[in-house]
Enzyme design. Structure first.
Site, PDB file in Angstrom:
ATOM      1  N   SER A 141       0.829  -1.195   0.000  1.00  0.00           N
ATOM      2  CA  SER A 141       0.000   0.000   0.000  1.00  0.00           C
ATOM      3  C   SER A 141       0.866   1.248   0.000  1.00  0.00           C
ATOM      4  O   SER A 141       1.978   1.245   0.560  1.00  0.00           O
ATOM      5  CB  SER A 141      -0.905   0.014   1.240  1.00  0.00           C
ATOM      6  N   TYR A 154      -0.871   0.171  10.310  1.00  0.00           N
ATOM      7  CA  TYR A 154      -1.056  -0.449   8.995  1.00  0.00           C
ATOM      8  C   TYR A 154       0.060  -0.018   8.045  1.00  0.00           C
ATOM      9  O   TYR A 154       0.668  -0.849   7.351  1.00  0.00           O
ATOM     10  CB  TYR A 154      -2.420  -0.041   8.446  1.00  0.00           C
ATOM     11  N   LYS A 158       2.855  -2.388   6.261  1.00  0.00           N
ATOM     12  CA  LYS A 158       3.021  -2.479   4.809  1.00  0.00           C
ATOM     13  C   LYS A 158       4.442  -2.114   4.391  1.00  0.00           C
ATOM     14  O   LYS A 158       4.987  -2.689   3.439  1.00  0.00           O
ATOM     15  CB  LYS A 158       2.006  -1.586   4.111  1.00  0.00           C
TER      16      LYS A 158
END
Length: 258
Positions: A141, A154, A158
């Site tokens: 991402s 998050y 990633k």
């Protein structure tokens, strides 16, 4: 000249492949001729189908190493081989770092970094023992490449996933290729929860240089390419699939015409 990629005879696993981006990836692989196995904790509301073919579903909790090992053993026993693993499962709620406590943020890292590591290690045991090896595709991402307020854990996971893929690509070459797709915003059945109605989705899409959000099929096509012999010399790479990225804020803030 049109180029057709044929993955007939190959077996692919797509984690979190029952909806959204994962379902788009599974459909693209089906269309290319691959045998596709999807997995998630819960079965899909309806089968994932494309080109008159249906992806198989097997339940598994990717955060349970023993369950993951048993899952890949079953793939081997039932299908005889594993050629492609797409680590798509993941996600996060919006949560500022000061909210929720360390435990909740740790669970986000577990799902988005440790679970793909566990799955890939199990898949590698199959791939390294078969002629032709295999390929692993991490779904990354843009949150892992820039500040990610509201989804910091998050983004950190990633970023770690991309680095992990690069290390795997070196350690496991030349038998197994490992790459990362770095995704921007993708339109799925849940987009309205983030961007509102159709007008809101369109407005967000206009902030992307290519003028729209990605469709799951766009991600699927990139996966098919990386899984194919057309990408035989690509390993340890991070391929942005983000429509040109994000327009720099200073361009809109500047008073000088441009």
């Amino acid at each position: 000249m049109a180029v057709t990629i044929d993955l007939s005879g190959s077996v692919a696993v797509v984690t979190g492949g029952t909806r959204g981006v994962g379902a788009g990836i599974a459909r693209a692989l089906l269309e290319a001729g691959a045998e596709v196995v999807t997995c998630a904790r819960r079965p899909p509301g309806e089968p994932v189908e494309a080109a008159g073919r249906t992806a198989r579903f097997l339940p598994v909790d990717l955060r349970d190493p023993a369950a993951v090992s048993a899952f890949f053993d079953r793939v081997r026993d039932d299908h005889g081989r594993l050629d492609v693993l797409v680590n798509n499962a993941g996600g996060t709620p919006f949560r500022m770092l000061g909210d929720g406590g360390a435990g909740r943020h740790a669970r986000v890292v577990e799902l988005n970094l440790l679970a793909p590591l566990t799955a890939t290690l199990a898949a590698y045991e199959l791939m390294r023992r078969q002629p032709g090896g295999g390929t692993v595709i991490m779904i990354g991402s843009v949150s892992g490449t820039r500040p990610s307020p509201g989804s910091a854990a998050y983004g950190a996971a990633k970023a770690g996933l991309d680095n992990l893929a690069r290390s795997m690509a070196v350690e496991w070459a030349p038998h197994v290729r490992v790459n990362t797709l770095v995704l921007g915003m993708v339109r799925t059945e849940l987009s309205h929860l983030h961007y509102g109605d159709e007008d809101g989705i369109a407005a967000v899409g206009r902030t992307v240089p290519l003028g729209r959000l990605a469709e799951p099929a766009d991600i699927g096509d990139a996966c098919v390419f990386l899984a194919s012999e057309r990408a035989a010399y690509i390993s340890g790479a991070s391929l942005p699939v983000h429509g040109g990225g994000e327009r720099p804020a200073f361009l809109d803030a500047a008073t000088t015409p441009h």
